[in-house]
Write a protein that holds these residues in place. Structure first.
Motif, PDB file in Angstrom:
ATOM      1  N   PHE A   1      30.333 -30.015 -16.800  1.00 46.43           N
ATOM      2  CA  PHE A   1      29.505 -29.014 -17.476  1.00 46.43           C
ATOM      3  C   PHE A   1      30.209 -27.657 -17.433  1.00 46.43           C
ATOM      4  CE2 PHE A   1      26.629 -32.341 -16.002  1.00 46.43           C
ATOM      5  CZ  PHE A   1      25.954 -32.644 -17.168  1.00 46.43           C
ATOM      6  N   ASN A   2      31.437 -27.667 -17.934  1.00 48.64           N
ATOM      7  CA  ASN A   2      32.205 -26.430 -17.996  1.00 48.64           C
ATOM      8  C   ASN A   2      31.584 -25.484 -19.026  1.00 48.64           C
ATOM      9  OD1 ASN A   2      33.798 -26.911 -20.680  1.00 48.64           O
ATOM     10  ND2 ASN A   2      34.021 -28.799 -19.516  1.00 48.64           N
ATOM     11  N   PRO A   3      31.975 -24.208 -19.036  1.00 44.31           N
ATOM     12  CA  PRO A   3      31.233 -23.218 -19.840  1.00 44.31           C
ATOM     13  C   PRO A   3      31.085 -23.526 -21.318  1.00 44.31           C
ATOM     14  CG  PRO A   3      32.670 -22.107 -18.278  1.00 44.31           C
ATOM     15  CD  PRO A   3      32.987 -23.576 -18.174  1.00 44.31           C
ATOM     16  N   SER A   4      32.064 -24.173 -21.945  1.00 39.71           N
ATOM     17  CA  SER A   4      31.965 -24.412 -23.391  1.00 39.71           C
ATOM     18  C   SER A   4      31.378 -25.778 -23.732  1.00 39.71           C
ATOM     19  CB  SER A   4      33.350 -24.292 -24.041  1.00 39.71           C
ATOM     20  OG  SER A   4      34.225 -25.304 -23.568  1.00 39.71           O
ATOM     21  N   PHE A   5      31.203 -26.661 -22.738  1.00 42.19           N
ATOM     22  CA  PHE A   5      30.815 -28.048 -23.014  1.00 42.19           C
ATOM     23  C   PHE A   5      29.487 -28.183 -23.754  1.00 42.19           C
ATOM     24  CE2 PHE A   5      28.203 -31.579 -21.336  1.00 42.19           C
ATOM     25  CZ  PHE A   5      28.800 -32.621 -22.019  1.00 42.19           C
TER      26      PHE A   5
ATOM     27  N   ALA B   1      47.318 -32.386 -15.340  1.00 46.62           N
ATOM     28  CA  ALA B   1      45.858 -32.374 -15.474  1.00 46.62           C
ATOM     29  C   ALA B   1      45.225 -33.755 -15.424  1.00 46.62           C
ATOM     30  CB  ALA B   1      45.471 -31.691 -16.785  1.00 46.62           C
ATOM     31  N   GLY B   2      46.018 -34.786 -15.151  1.00 43.38           N
ATOM     32  CA  GLY B   2      45.474 -36.142 -15.157  1.00 43.38           C
ATOM     33  C   GLY B   2      44.383 -36.378 -14.139  1.00 43.38           C
ATOM     34  N   GLY B   3      44.345 -35.579 -13.071  1.00 44.99           N
ATOM     35  CA  GLY B   3      43.282 -35.729 -12.078  1.00 44.99           C
ATOM     36  C   GLY B   3      41.907 -35.445 -12.631  1.00 44.99           C
ATOM     37  N   VAL B   4      41.853 -34.681 -13.736  1.00 42.73           N
ATOM     38  CA  VAL B   4      40.581 -34.399 -14.409  1.00 42.73           C
ATOM     39  C   VAL B   4      40.414 -35.254 -15.656  1.00 42.73           C
ATOM     40  CG1 VAL B   4      39.292 -32.664 -15.715  1.00 42.73           C
ATOM     41  CG2 VAL B   4      40.312 -32.063 -13.524  1.00 42.73           C
ATOM     42  N   THR B   5      41.398 -35.211 -16.547  1.00 43.54           N
ATOM     43  CA  THR B   5      41.249 -35.899 -17.830  1.00 43.54           C
ATOM     44  C   THR B   5      41.256 -37.410 -17.675  1.00 43.54           C
ATOM     45  OG1 THR B   5      43.642 -35.791 -18.222  1.00 43.54           O
ATOM     46  CG2 THR B   5      42.298 -33.974 -19.069  1.00 43.54           C
ATOM     47  N   GLY B   6      42.044 -37.942 -16.717  1.00 44.58           N
ATOM     48  CA  GLY B   6      42.100 -39.396 -16.528  1.00 44.58           C
ATOM     49  C   GLY B   6      40.753 -39.995 -16.175  1.00 44.58           C
TER      50      GLY B   6
ATOM     51  N   TRP C   1      32.800 -31.953  -9.569  1.00 39.86           N
ATOM     52  CA  TRP C   1      32.763 -32.700 -10.819  1.00 39.86           C
ATOM     53  C   TRP C   1      31.671 -32.197 -11.764  1.00 39.86           C
ATOM     54  CZ3 TRP C   1      36.189 -35.286 -13.286  1.00 39.86           C
ATOM     55  CH2 TRP C   1      37.234 -35.913 -12.591  1.00 39.86           C
ATOM     56  N   LEU C   2      30.565 -31.695 -11.227  1.00 35.68           N
ATOM     57  CA  LEU C   2      29.545 -31.146 -12.115  1.00 35.68           C
ATOM     58  C   LEU C   2      30.077 -29.923 -12.865  1.00 35.68           C
ATOM     59  CD1 LEU C   2      26.252 -31.434 -10.029  1.00 35.68           C
ATOM     60  CD2 LEU C   2      26.961 -32.799 -12.004  1.00 35.68           C
TER      61      LEU C   2
ATOM     62  N   ALA D   1      30.771 -39.569 -27.015  1.00 28.29           N
ATOM     63  CA  ALA D   1      31.028 -38.191 -27.428  1.00 28.29           C
ATOM     64  C   ALA D   1      30.892 -37.234 -26.253  1.00 28.29           C
ATOM     65  CB  ALA D   1      30.065 -37.797 -28.547  1.00 28.29           C
ATOM     66  N   THR D   2      29.954 -37.505 -25.364  1.00 28.99           N
ATOM     67  CA  THR D   2      29.742 -36.647 -24.198  1.00 28.99           C
ATOM     68  C   THR D   2      30.977 -36.587 -23.316  1.00 28.99           C
ATOM     69  OG1 THR D   2      27.362 -37.102 -24.204  1.00 28.99           O
ATOM     70  CG2 THR D   2      28.325 -36.287 -22.148  1.00 28.99           C
ATOM     71  N   TRP D   3      31.546 -37.757 -22.979  1.00 31.71           N
ATOM     72  CA  TRP D   3      32.720 -37.782 -22.097  1.00 31.71           C
ATOM     73  C   TRP D   3      33.946 -37.173 -22.777  1.00 31.71           C
ATOM     74  CZ3 TRP D   3      31.649 -38.013 -17.345  1.00 31.71           C
ATOM     75  CH2 TRP D   3      30.672 -38.863 -16.838  1.00 31.71           C
ATOM     76  N   ILE D   4      34.150 -37.509 -24.046  1.00 32.90           N
ATOM     77  CA  ILE D   4      35.320 -36.978 -24.754  1.00 32.90           C
ATOM     78  C   ILE D   4      35.224 -35.459 -24.882  1.00 32.90           C
ATOM     79  CG2 ILE D   4      36.572 -36.964 -26.933  1.00 32.90           C
ATOM     80  CD1 ILE D   4      36.950 -39.490 -25.250  1.00 32.90           C
ATOM     81  N   LEU D   5      34.031 -34.957 -25.228  1.00 32.70           N
ATOM     82  CA  LEU D   5      33.866 -33.508 -25.346  1.00 32.70           C
ATOM     83  C   LEU D   5      33.951 -32.826 -23.994  1.00 32.70           C
ATOM     84  CD1 LEU D   5      33.389 -31.727 -27.874  1.00 32.70           C
ATOM     85  CD2 LEU D   5      33.145 -34.168 -28.272  1.00 32.70           C
ATOM     86  N   ALA D   6      33.514 -33.506 -22.924  1.00 35.88           N
ATOM     87  CA  ALA D   6      33.665 -32.922 -21.583  1.00 35.88           C
ATOM     88  C   ALA D   6      35.128 -32.734 -21.251  1.00 35.88           C
ATOM     89  CB  ALA D   6      32.987 -33.809 -20.545  1.00 35.88           C
ATOM     90  N   SER D   7      35.951 -33.737 -21.568  1.00 35.46           N
ATOM     91  CA  SER D   7      37.385 -33.648 -21.288  1.00 35.46           C
ATOM     92  C   SER D   7      38.038 -32.554 -22.121  1.00 35.46           C
ATOM     93  CB  SER D   7      38.053 -35.000 -21.574  1.00 35.46           C
ATOM     94  OG  SER D   7      39.452 -34.925 -21.368  1.00 35.46           O
ATOM     95  N   ASN D   8      37.767 -32.555 -23.428  1.00 41.71           N
ATOM     96  CA  ASN D   8      38.388 -31.557 -24.290  1.00 41.71           C
ATOM     97  C   ASN D   8      37.880 -30.157 -23.984  1.00 41.71           C
ATOM     98  OD1 ASN D   8      38.331 -29.984 -27.142  1.00 41.71           O
ATOM     99  ND2 ASN D   8      40.129 -31.318 -27.002  1.00 41.71           N
TER     100      ASN D   8
END
Length: 461
Positions: A176-180, A90-95, A171-172, A143-150
């Motif tokens: 902005f995934n469903p729980s973010f 998953a590093g392509g997203v979380t990294g 990337w949007l 907090a925005t970036w960390i919560l987006a990743s988690n």
């Protein structure tokens, strides 16, 4: 057996380090915004009490910020040492998301932090206020970036799997995934509540010892207004978050509720207390309120949602843990609302600063925001199991190929070092809080109200 032991130790180590770490960013987020409000009030009114509180809490902020940075670095290294298979997958997203956090939020915070802490005699009031606002903004962006990743790990979106790896295609949708949105607002409000309770407990501690001053009264008053505004709002946000979780992670909701199966045509009760038994697939000693679970989670009298028996045993979260961590969070949240309402009634009766029963309760509630925050994260992360990326990669498949002995040694070292280093840091923070705010000495002379308004106007332009 070695793999199981290594997995268990890796999970314990990550849970231990993140439990230490999450406390510091939460206080950083809340205190940064509190400092911005204090400086704005000082600039607008010219009252020295706000400046006194700014200098007092900025010391606590700086120490807390430093401990948050150090503990955060350890978290980042663990992705490579203990969870390398996850990083490969998953590093392509979380990294990139973590890199964006460093390039935007951390640089913004670090760039203006020096001006905020040491620039009082070197820059004007307007520029200094701008620096404080930028630091506060940086904590929210972080907090925005960390919560987006988690959140992406909770509700993945905007990706394809190519050659066994996650590749972002939108990337949007990733960010902005469903729980973010729900999780970001929930976390930021939790940080504000935790900080408000910390500030209020500090004021209560001084008032109970007869250290009554304008600064102490002001920080108690401001903290209670914040708690009154945000604690009920957090309950509403939590309801929306729960509905979103039911839609995307129904097994987590079933575990939180200790709900195993539906009866045909019957509403789902709310189990107040009980003991979910994973082996026998039942919740023992259940104290229930009929149909209330349906009303809360489906907003209908006889609505139903999936029970744990509808999921294969290997896909079920540990309901015993999640059931109780969720109730600790909710129970403390109800006490926070009660405290806010009690303080409001005492304020109207002129007893906010004199009621020793209220002040003692406020003092005892000082750490409750952080406890509820940790309970909420336990609910979220344990409730996602057995997946590290929900529905895509199991936690057992994400751990690095390392031995249990290595992980055991590193875990022991982490426990020893964390207790020593962060124990000393927290002790120092408590001593700073115990000293209390003092009258302003040095730095910028307090401006007149007119000058403060002019300074604010200059920052807007």
């Amino acid at each position: 057996m070695d793999t199981l032991d290594a997995l268990t130790l890796a999970r314990i180590q990550f849970a231990f380090t993140i439990s230490f770490h999450i406390v510091f960013p939460a206080i950083t987020i809340g205190l940064a915004s509190f400092l911005a409000v204090l400086e704005a009030c000082w600039l607008r009114t010219g009252r020295e009490v706000y400046l006194d509180l700014y200098h007092f809490w900025s010391k606590i902020f700086s120490v807390n910020f430093g401990m948050g940075v150090v503990s955060g670095l350890v978290m980042a290294y663990q992705f490579g040492t203990n969870w390398s298979v996850f990083s490969t997958f998953a590093g392509g997203v979380t990294g990139p998301l973590l890199a964006y956090e460093v390039l935007t939020a951390f640089f913004l915070e670090a760039g203006f932090l020096g001006v905020m802490l040491f620039g009082w005699k070197r820059v004007g009031p307007g520029l200094h206020f701008f620096a404080t606002v930028m630091v506060a903004l940086g904590t929210l962006v972080s907090a925005t970036w960390i919560l987006a990743s988690n959140s992406w790990m909770q509700t993945p979106a905007g990706f394809e799997i190519i050659d066994g790896r996650v590749v972002p295609v939108d990337w949007l949708a990733v960010i902005f995934n469903p729980s973010f949105p729900y999780r970001l607002v929930h976390m930021v409000l939790a940080a504000f509540i935790s900080t408000a309770l910390l500030v209020a407990a500090s004021a209560a501690w001084h008032l109970l010892r007869g250290r009554d001053s304008a600064a102490v009264r002001t920080m108690l008053s401001m903290a209670m207004w914040m708690l009154l505004a945000v604690a009920p709002l957090q309950a509403v946000v939590g309801d929306f978050h729960g509905l979103n979780t039911l839609e995307h992670q129904p097994a987590k909701i079933a575990a939180m509720e200790g709900h195993w199966e539906n009866e045909p045509g019957a509403g789902v009760p709310l189990i107040l207390f009980g003991w979910p038994d994973m082996q026998h697939e039942t919740t023992r000693f259940a104290l229930e309120i009929p149909r209330l679970g349906s009303l809360i989670l489906t907003h209908s009298w006889d609505g139903q949602f999936p029970g744990l028996k509808e999921f294969p045993p290997e896909n079920r979260p540990n309901s015993t843990i999640v059931f109780w961590s969720f109730r600790i969070m909710v129970g403390l949240g109800m006490l926070m609302i009660a405290l806010a309402l009690w303080a409001f009634a005492a304020r109207r009766g002129g007893a906010l600063y004199r009621s020793r029963r209220l002040l003692r309760f406020t003092l005892w509630m000082g750490a409750s925001g952080l406890v509820a925050l940790l309970a909420g994260w336990i609910t979220t992360e344990v409730g996602r199991q057995p997946w590290v990326v929900y529905g895509l990669q199991r936690t057992a498949d994400a751990v690095s190929p390392v031995g249990a002995g290595q992980l055991g040694v590193s875990l022991a070292l982490f426990v020893i070092v964390y207790v020593m280093v962060f124990g000393a840091g927290v002790g120092y923070l408590l001593r700073l809080i115990g000293h209390g705010p003092v009258a302003h000495a040095g730095g910028h002379p307090p401006p007149s109200a007119t000058a403060g308004i002019a300074a604010l106007s200059s920052t807007r332009s």
